[in-house]
Scaffold this active site. Structure first.
Site, PDB file in Angstrom:
ATOM      1  N   ASP A 149       2.553  -4.495   7.787  1.00 18.88           N
ATOM      2  CA  ASP A 149       1.362  -3.654   7.656  1.00 18.88           C
ATOM      3  C   ASP A 149       0.148  -4.568   7.803  1.00 18.88           C
ATOM      4  OD1 ASP A 149      -0.886  -2.413   6.663  1.00 18.88           O
ATOM      5  OD2 ASP A 149       0.071  -1.630   4.856  1.00 18.88           O
ATOM      6  N   HIS A 195       0.865  -1.184   0.000  1.00 17.74           N
ATOM      7  CA  HIS A 195       0.000   0.000   0.000  1.00 17.74           C
ATOM      8  C   HIS A 195       0.905   1.238   0.000  1.00 17.74           C
ATOM      9  CE1 HIS A 195      -2.784   2.966   1.801  1.00 17.74           C
ATOM     10  NE2 HIS A 195      -3.773   2.157   1.477  1.00 17.74           N
ATOM     11  N   GLN A 218      -5.212  -4.743   6.954  1.00 18.04           N
ATOM     12  CA  GLN A 218      -6.308  -5.624   6.504  1.00 18.04           C
ATOM     13  C   GLN A 218      -6.292  -6.966   7.228  1.00 18.04           C
ATOM     14  OE1 GLN A 218      -8.674  -4.534   4.649  1.00 18.04           O
ATOM     15  NE2 GLN A 218      -7.726  -2.698   3.818  1.00 18.04           N
ATOM     16  N   CYS A 250      -4.702   2.743  -3.581  1.00 23.37           N
ATOM     17  CA  CYS A 250      -3.385   3.105  -3.031  1.00 23.37           C
ATOM     18  C   CYS A 250      -2.332   2.037  -3.336  1.00 23.37           C
ATOM     19  CB  CYS A 250      -3.447   3.388  -1.527  1.00 23.37           C
ATOM     20  SG  CYS A 250      -4.445   4.812  -1.133  1.00 23.37           S
ATOM     21  N   LYS A 273     -10.803   0.197  10.663  1.00 21.47           N
ATOM     22  CA  LYS A 273     -11.040  -0.973   9.801  1.00 21.47           C
ATOM     23  C   LYS A 273     -11.446  -2.193  10.622  1.00 21.47           C
ATOM     24  CE  LYS A 273      -7.616   0.518   6.374  1.00 21.47           C
ATOM     25  NZ  LYS A 273      -8.391   0.998   5.228  1.00 21.47           N
TER      26      LYS A 273
END
Ligand code: PLP
Length: 415
Positions: free
Chosen positions: A207, A130, A210, A373, A233
């Site tokens: 990261d 991302h 998600q 992104c 999220k």
């Protein structure tokens, strides 16, 4: 978890916690399939935040008065609760609150990268990063003279692990990798990548924007040095993000922002810093948001993260199969299964993703169009944009049917 347990998940009951799911636009009930961008917020989270504002709103760390004490305890406890949720045994000493995943990336890139990177050092990213990670490390590398390498994504949408082994060498100082791709849905083998990074004395930054919302995550089992995610999220509020870091590493790092609330001693000549995490959280922090995030974690744990993951897998497989059955739909990323998270990016032949999303919007079906992104990844896929449907625990098969049926309108309009 048995199939029965998954079937037992009372989605209709869960949906009652999210009044926004009843929202109508132009007389149609909104079908919300944009959860990778942000998830909705359940009543217990809204309630916890309004309770804070109604009963104990005060600034933290500074007051001796009762309300400030209560707010401080709630704010500090939230760190421990979120740390526990992702398996960080050091509690608050390993959990920094930021604004979002992006700020967590920047914190480490500035705090560690600016002082530790230099010519000859390498930062290894992947082609599916991302922009939060890709742009940040790219720019810090430019400022420090370090090089950036990208691990290839193969034609199935997975990382080429042989290439990862070639890219990560003794010159590597940092490996920054997305746990679950927000475009391809790929679940990356982050633990294996951590082992490779550590074999070369490099750090690994994961990261998890998600991943944490959609599956059980244990940062210690992964052996991540840093791990980032966002409250909004994972049924929490906007305005709060999280950065896990191993205690000894965070302890040794210099702060990224300066100001009040983070210091031990200040003179006209110099300053010293408070303990982790406070030394990374200057100024008035996101107090109500921390209270909300605590409630979000409680909410998700009550459902059970294995169930959340299994529900994601079930919905993704259903959506993938329905879309794959359409001859004019191209899907990106791996086939359904444990290596795919809860989203499907695709294109409908002859229709730009933006037009498609706009037509779906006429049916009150909310999905996202664009590069999500991940511009360089879209360049590699040979498309300017894709449409992305992303699912959460409250979504239903019927909502996916609504998406697939609405494609017909786009075909008719663009025929
Ligand atoms: C994989 C991934 N990383 C980072 C981010 C950035 O998250 P935020 O906008 O909360 O900083 C996102 C958001 O879409 C994401 O999907």
């Amino acid at each position: 978890m048995s199939q029965q347990d998954v079937e037992d998940l009372d989605v209709e009951r869960i949906r009652t916690d999210f009044p926004i799911l009843e929202r109508e636009v132009d007389g149609k009930q909104v079908v919300y399939l944009d959860n990778a961008a942000t998830t909705h917020t359940p009543e217990p989270v809204v309630e916890a935040m309004s309770d804070y504002y109604r009963r104990y709103n005060a600034n933290v760390h500074r007051g001796i008065h009762h309300l400030s004490q209560e707010a401080s305890v709630a704010y500090e406890d939230a760190h421990d609760r979120v740390a526990e949720f992702v398996g960080a045994s050091g509690g608050r000493e390993e959990m920094v609150f930021t604004k979002n995943t992006t700020e967590s990336e920047n914190l480490i890139a500035y705090s560690w990268g600016l002082s530790e990177l230099g010519p000859g050092d390498e930062v290894v990213l992947t082609e599916m990063e991302h922009h939060a990670s890709l742009v940040t490390w790219q720019q810090i590398a430019k400022r420090t003279g370090a090089d950036v390498k990208y691990v290839r994504v193969d034609e199935t949408g997975r990382l080429d692990m042989d290439h990862a082994r070639e890219c990560i060498t003794d010159d590597t100082a940092m490996v920054s990798v997305v746990h679950v791709s927000n475009t391809l849905g790929t679940v990356n083998p982050v633990s294996e990548l951590a082992d490779i990074a550590h074999d070369h004395d490099a750090y690994i930054f994961v990261d998890g924007a998600q991943a944490v919302p959609t599956r059980p995550v244990d940062v210690e089992k992964i052996d991540a040095d840093f791990y980032a995610f966002s409250g909004h999220k994972m049924v929490g509020p906007t305005g709060i993000g999280c950065l896990y870091g191993k205690a000894d590493i965070l302890e040794a790092l210099e702060p990224y922002h300066y100001g009040g609330g983070m210091i031990r001693k200040v003179t006209f000549e110099d300053s010293t810093w408070g303990d982790v995490p406070w030394k990374f959280e200057p100024g008035t922090p996101p107090i109500a948001e921390a209270v909300g995030l605590h409630a979000a974690v409680d909410y998700l744990e009550e459902i059970g993260m294995e169930r959340v993951r299994d529900r994601e897998e079930t919905l993704t497989e259903y959506a993938y199969d329905r879309l794959a059955a359409e001859d004019d739909v191209e899907i990106y990323g791996p086939e359904p299964g444990p290596e795919r998270g809860g989203l499907v990016s695709f294109n409908l032949e002859g229709v730009h993703a933006h037009d498609l999303t706009s037509i779906l919007n006429d049916h009150a079906v909310a999905i996202r169009a664009g590069d999500h992104c991940t511009q360089p990844l879209h360049d590699k896929l040979g498309v300017a944009a894709s449409a992305r449907a992303s699912f959460y625990v409250y979504n239903t098969r019927e909502e996916i049917d609504a998406l697939v049926e609405a494609l017909e309108d786009a075909r008719t309009l663009f025929a």
